[in-house]
Design a protein around this motif. Structure first.
Motif, PDB file in Angstrom:
ATOM      1  N   TYR A   1      -0.224  15.843  -6.334  1.00 25.18           N
ATOM      2  CA  TYR A   1       1.045  15.628  -5.637  1.00 25.18           C
ATOM      3  C   TYR A   1       0.778  15.437  -4.138  1.00 25.18           C
ATOM      4  CZ  TYR A   1       0.488  20.772  -5.594  1.00 25.18           C
ATOM      5  OH  TYR A   1      -0.004  22.055  -5.512  1.00 25.18           O
ATOM      6  N   GLY A   2      -0.163  14.532  -3.868  1.00 24.63           N
ATOM      7  CA  GLY A   2      -0.487  14.162  -2.491  1.00 24.63           C
ATOM      8  C   GLY A   2      -0.990  12.734  -2.480  1.00 24.63           C
ATOM      9  N   SER A   3      -2.289  12.574  -2.250  1.00 21.01           N
ATOM     10  CA  SER A   3      -2.884  11.238  -2.280  1.00 21.01           C
ATOM     11  C   SER A   3      -2.947  10.721  -3.712  1.00 21.01           C
ATOM     12  CB  SER A   3      -4.301  11.296  -1.699  1.00 21.01           C
ATOM     13  OG  SER A   3      -5.116  12.184  -2.469  1.00 21.01           O
ATOM     14  N   ASP A   4      -3.011   9.374  -3.842  1.00 28.94           N
ATOM     15  CA  ASP A   4      -3.127   8.800  -5.181  1.00 28.94           C
ATOM     16  C   ASP A   4      -4.586   8.479  -5.481  1.00 28.94           C
ATOM     17  OD1 ASP A   4      -3.430   5.483  -5.422  1.00 28.94           O
ATOM     18  OD2 ASP A   4      -2.897   6.240  -3.430  1.00 28.94           O
ATOM     19  N   ALA A   5      -4.890   8.281  -6.741  1.00 29.26           N
ATOM     20  CA  ALA A   5      -6.271   8.066  -7.165  1.00 29.26           C
ATOM     21  C   ALA A   5      -6.716   6.616  -7.041  1.00 29.26           C
ATOM     22  CB  ALA A   5      -6.454   8.533  -8.615  1.00 29.26           C
ATOM     23  N   PHE A   6      -5.808   5.662  -7.249  1.00 32.27           N
ATOM     24  CA  PHE A   6      -6.210   4.255  -7.299  1.00 32.27           C
ATOM     25  C   PHE A   6      -6.591   3.692  -5.932  1.00 32.27           C
ATOM     26  CE2 PHE A   6      -3.669   3.984 -11.356  1.00 32.27           C
ATOM     27  CZ  PHE A   6      -4.724   3.612 -12.159  1.00 32.27           C
ATOM     28  N   THR A   7      -5.855   4.060  -4.882  1.00 32.36           N
ATOM     29  CA  THR A   7      -6.130   3.496  -3.560  1.00 32.36           C
ATOM     30  C   THR A   7      -7.517   3.889  -3.072  1.00 32.36           C
ATOM     31  OG1 THR A   7      -3.774   3.569  -3.017  1.00 32.36           O
ATOM     32  CG2 THR A   7      -5.305   3.309  -1.192  1.00 32.36           C
ATOM     33  N   THR A   8      -7.840   5.161  -3.175  1.00 31.10           N
ATOM     34  CA  THR A   8      -9.164   5.606  -2.743  1.00 31.10           C
ATOM     35  C   THR A   8     -10.254   4.973  -3.594  1.00 31.10           C
ATOM     36  OG1 THR A   8      -8.809   7.594  -4.090  1.00 31.10           O
ATOM     37  CG2 THR A   8      -8.429   7.789  -1.733  1.00 31.10           C
ATOM     38  N   LEU A   9     -10.005   4.820  -4.881  1.00 31.93           N
ATOM     39  CA  LEU A   9     -11.015   4.225  -5.756  1.00 31.93           C
ATOM     40  C   LEU A   9     -11.250   2.757  -5.387  1.00 31.93           C
ATOM     41  CD1 LEU A   9     -12.662   5.463  -8.045  1.00 31.93           C
ATOM     42  CD2 LEU A   9     -11.060   4.443  -9.654  1.00 31.93           C
ATOM     43  N   ALA A  10     -10.184   2.048  -5.047  1.00 36.34           N
ATOM     44  CA  ALA A  10     -10.330   0.665  -4.598  1.00 36.34           C
ATOM     45  C   ALA A  10     -11.105   0.600  -3.285  1.00 36.34           C
ATOM     46  CB  ALA A  10      -8.955   0.018  -4.436  1.00 36.34           C
ATOM     47  N   TRP A  11     -10.836   1.542  -2.400  1.00 35.30           N
ATOM     48  CA  TRP A  11     -11.541   1.613  -1.112  1.00 35.30           C
ATOM     49  C   TRP A  11     -13.047   1.760  -1.338  1.00 35.30           C
ATOM     50  CZ3 TRP A  11     -10.216   1.185   3.988  1.00 35.30           C
ATOM     51  CH2 TRP A  11     -11.052   1.765   4.940  1.00 35.30           C
ATOM     52  N   TYR A  12     -13.430   2.684  -2.204  1.00 31.84           N
ATOM     53  CA  TYR A  12     -14.853   2.893  -2.458  1.00 31.84           C
ATOM     54  C   TYR A  12     -15.446   1.760  -3.301  1.00 31.84           C
ATOM     55  CZ  TYR A  12     -13.584   7.494  -0.748  1.00 31.84           C
ATOM     56  OH  TYR A  12     -13.099   8.519   0.026  1.00 31.84           O
ATOM     57  N   GLY A  13     -14.642   1.223  -4.198  1.00 30.79           N
ATOM     58  CA  GLY A  13     -15.126   0.118  -5.015  1.00 30.79           C
ATOM     59  C   GLY A  13     -15.449  -1.111  -4.191  1.00 30.79           C
ATOM     60  N   ALA A  14     -14.691  -1.348  -3.129  1.00 32.09           N
ATOM     61  CA  ALA A  14     -14.927  -2.509  -2.273  1.00 32.09           C
ATOM     62  C   ALA A  14     -16.215  -2.386  -1.483  1.00 32.09           C
ATOM     63  CB  ALA A  14     -13.744  -2.700  -1.316  1.00 32.09           C
ATOM     64  N   ARG A  15     -16.735  -1.173  -1.372  1.00 29.27           N
ATOM     65  CA  ARG A  15     -17.929  -0.922  -0.577  1.00 29.27           C
ATOM     66  C   ARG A  15     -19.177  -0.720  -1.440  1.00 29.27           C
ATOM     67  NH1 ARG A  15     -13.504  -0.182   1.883  1.00 29.27           N
ATOM     68  NH2 ARG A  15     -13.352  -0.158   4.157  1.00 29.27           N
ATOM     69  N   THR A  16     -19.021  -0.819  -2.741  1.00 28.09           N
ATOM     70  CA  THR A  16     -20.135  -0.636  -3.662  1.00 28.09           C
ATOM     71  C   THR A  16     -20.223  -1.846  -4.589  1.00 28.09           C
ATOM     72  OG1 THR A  16     -18.659   0.582  -5.158  1.00 28.09           O
ATOM     73  CG2 THR A  16     -20.001   1.893  -3.623  1.00 28.09           C
ATOM     74  N   SER A  17     -21.297  -1.876  -5.380  1.00 29.89           N
ATOM     75  CA  SER A  17     -21.461  -3.030  -6.264  1.00 29.89           C
ATOM     76  C   SER A  17     -21.802  -2.659  -7.699  1.00 29.89           C
ATOM     77  CB  SER A  17     -22.570  -3.941  -5.724  1.00 29.89           C
ATOM     78  OG  SER A  17     -23.810  -3.231  -5.658  1.00 29.89           O
ATOM     79  N   ARG A  18     -22.269  -1.439  -7.925  1.00 32.50           N
ATOM     80  CA  ARG A  18     -22.757  -1.092  -9.257  1.00 32.50           C
ATOM     81  C   ARG A  18     -22.085   0.131  -9.855  1.00 32.50           C
ATOM     82  NH1 ARG A  18     -25.329   2.712 -11.304  1.00 32.50           N
ATOM     83  NH2 ARG A  18     -25.660   3.675  -9.265  1.00 32.50           N
ATOM     84  N   ILE A  19     -21.864   1.144  -9.067  1.00 31.36           N
ATOM     85  CA  ILE A  19     -21.408   2.432  -9.579  1.00 31.36           C
ATOM     86  C   ILE A  19     -20.041   2.285 -10.263  1.00 31.36           C
ATOM     87  CG2 ILE A  19     -20.217   3.201  -7.470  1.00 31.36           C
ATOM     88  CD1 ILE A  19     -21.624   5.965  -7.949  1.00 31.36           C
ATOM     89  N   LYS A  20     -19.861   2.932 -11.406  1.00 26.61           N
ATOM     90  CA  LYS A  20     -18.584   2.876 -12.115  1.00 26.61           C
ATOM     91  C   LYS A  20     -17.524   3.652 -11.348  1.00 26.61           C
ATOM     92  CE  LYS A  20     -20.889   2.475 -16.596  1.00 26.61           C
ATOM     93  NZ  LYS A  20     -21.256   3.208 -17.834  1.00 26.61           N
ATOM     94  N   LEU A  21     -16.274   3.236 -11.524  1.00 28.39           N
ATOM     95  CA  LEU A  21     -15.148   3.783 -10.773  1.00 28.39           C
ATOM     96  C   LEU A  21     -14.184   4.455 -11.743  1.00 28.39           C
ATOM     97  CD1 LEU A  21     -14.552   0.532  -8.682  1.00 28.39           C
ATOM     98  CD2 LEU A  21     -15.916   2.520  -7.973  1.00 28.39           C
ATOM     99  N   GLY A  22     -14.054   5.772 -11.632  1.00 30.58           N
ATOM    100  CA  GLY A  22     -13.233   6.499 -12.591  1.00 30.58           C
ATOM    101  C   GLY A  22     -12.127   7.302 -11.937  1.00 30.58           C
ATOM    102  N   THR A  23     -11.086   7.573 -12.720  1.00 34.31           N
ATOM    103  CA  THR A  23     -10.001   8.445 -12.269  1.00 34.31           C
ATOM    104  C   THR A  23     -10.011   9.711 -13.113  1.00 34.31           C
ATOM    105  OG1 THR A  23      -8.410   7.346 -13.753  1.00 34.31           O
ATOM    106  CG2 THR A  23      -8.563   6.547 -11.493  1.00 34.31           C
ATOM    107  N   ALA A  24      -9.970  10.842 -12.444  1.00 36.02           N
ATOM    108  CA  ALA A  24     -10.002  12.130 -13.145  1.00 36.02           C
ATOM    109  C   ALA A  24      -9.044  13.111 -12.462  1.00 36.02           C
ATOM    110  CB  ALA A  24     -11.421  12.701 -13.169  1.00 36.02           C
ATOM    111  N   VAL A  25      -7.743  12.940 -12.676  1.00 33.71           N
ATOM    112  CA  VAL A  25      -7.145  11.957 -13.553  1.00 33.71           C
ATOM    113  C   VAL A  25      -5.964  11.301 -12.866  1.00 33.71           C
ATOM    114  CG1 VAL A  25      -7.754  13.079 -15.737  1.00 33.71           C
ATOM    115  CG2 VAL A  25      -5.593  13.689 -14.614  1.00 33.71           C
ATOM    116  N   VAL A  26      -5.542  10.133 -13.428  1.00 32.44           N
ATOM    117  CA  VAL A  26      -4.264   9.525 -13.066  1.00 32.44           C
ATOM    118  C   VAL A  26      -3.152  10.270 -13.798  1.00 32.44           C
ATOM    119  CG1 VAL A  26      -2.854   7.484 -13.553  1.00 32.44           C
ATOM    120  CG2 VAL A  26      -5.067   7.235 -12.429  1.00 32.44           C
ATOM    121  N   GLN A  27      -2.104  10.606 -13.074  1.00 31.27           N
ATOM    122  CA  GLN A  27      -0.978  11.325 -13.659  1.00 31.27           C
ATOM    123  C   GLN A  27      -0.090  10.352 -14.430  1.00 31.27           C
ATOM    124  OE1 GLN A  27      -0.201  14.749 -13.115  1.00 31.27           O
ATOM    125  NE2 GLN A  27      -2.131  15.043 -12.048  1.00 31.27           N
ATOM    126  N   MET A  28       0.058  10.555 -15.722  1.00 27.20           N
ATOM    127  CA  MET A  28       0.875   9.642 -16.524  1.00 27.20           C
ATOM    128  C   MET A  28       2.318   9.591 -16.017  1.00 27.20           C
ATOM    129  SD  MET A  28      -0.361   9.990 -20.458  1.00 27.20           S
ATOM    130  CE  MET A  28       0.620  11.463 -20.700  1.00 27.20           C
TER     131      MET A  28
END
Length: 334
Positions: A38-65
């Protein structure tokens, strides 16, 4: 056993974990996971880190349904998966009534049925075989009311992968069994590697080949007494604060691990505002059994318990520097 990192919730100051994520990628770690409550969201930060990497898998633990409709989550997932070159692992969780009803403003009852419908819609969206419909009571599509003009639709974007991996965050036996039935993996939190088979073996019996068990493990490389003190902080918060007094799934899980009386005491202290006392009341044995704590020599010994467990990926939580990431990877590889 694969290694990943769980960087958890994002906090504004100073939590840009880019350097940690880059270090993990350089050291051959398999994945990085983010979280939300109930603060920051998981997808935005994951996109931020994904844009700066090339190989590492990107996971959410967890997205709130409850934070998004299934279609909205499917859109987030297919977009991030495509932009990252097929690196997404979508971890979902039903959360608990305190957060679902208090923060997201939607009803909590029947989480198992809601999860089943939710995952079914996600996969229909990604498969893109036909316009998406759902006749379930929780997420009916089209909506049976309103203007009466809704019609079944198919995603205008073709997903890179029609089978994005879905993991479920689950703590209770029925929810874990649902993960084994429906999902591609299970995201356990606060799990003792020596008790996985005895406590959850029955729930996991129906899992398919390739099913992943990706466990988040608080990891502190420091003198044991200091490491224990750090490891108790998140435990006290989850036992005491991440759930209502009358219904707290984390509290229930700690009880199943054999610490029901102690967990009830921690919760009481926490809810009374006696936070430091609550942290100190977390049993040393509990914190140690579900974590990796102490000098590297001790962590090497403790890693053997995880290697001999059903866990397929260990997500280190709390390690930020590259030398420690490298040292633990070498211990796992040894």
């Amino acid at each position: 056993m694969k290694l990943g990192i769980n960087i958890g919730y994002w906090q504004r100051d100073p939590e840009d974990a880019t350097e940690t994520v880059l270090a993990a990628e350089r050291q051959g770690y398999d994945s990085v996971f983010t979280a939300e409550a109930y603060g920051s969201d998981a997808f935005t930060t994951l996109a931020w880190y994904g844009a700066r990497t090339s190989r590492i898998k990107l996971g959410t633990a967890v997205v709130q349904m409850s934070a998004r409709t299934p279609a909205a989550t499917a859109m987030h997932a297919l977009t991030l998966d495509a932009l990252s070159g097929g690196r997404l692992i979508l971890g979902l969780g039903a959360s608990g009534p305190q957060v679902v009803e208090g923060w997201y403003g939607v009803p909590f009852p029947k989480p198992l049925a809601r999860t089943r419908e939710y995952v079914d819609i996600l996969r229909k969206v990604w498969a893109r075989e036909r316009p998406v419909t759902s006749d379930g009571p929780h997420y009916p599509l089209p909506y049976p009311g309103g203007a009466g003009l809704g019609k079944p639709l198919r995603s205008i974007t073709h997903p890179l992968r029609p089978d994005i991996p879905v993991y479920l965050g689950a703590e209770g036996p029925k929810n874990i069994a649902l993960a084994a039935e429906l999902a591609d993996g299970w995201l356990p939190l606060f799990v003792d590697p020596q008790q996985i088979d005895s406590l959850f073996g029955g729930s996991l019996a129906g899992r398919k080949p390739g099913f992943e068990i990706t466990a988040t493990v608080t990891t502190v490389v420091a003198p044991l007494e200091q490491a224990l003190a750090w490891a108790k902080v998140p435990l006290a918060f989850y036992i005491g604060g991440m759930g209502a007094k009358e219904k707290n799934f984390h509290l229930d899980l700690i009880g199943r691990l054999g610490y029901a009386e102690e967990a009830a005491h921690v919760q009481k202290l926490f809810l009374e505002g006696r936070r430091d006392e609550a942290i100190n009341a977390v049993p040393d044995e509990l914190a140690d059994s579900i974590s990796l704590l102490g000098p590297l020599e001790r962590i090497k010994e403790r890693l053997e318990l995880w290697k001999s467990s059903p866990v397929t990926t260990l997500l280190l939580a709390g390690v930020k520097d590259e030398p420690t990431l490298k040292a633990i990877r070498e211990l796992v590889d040894a």
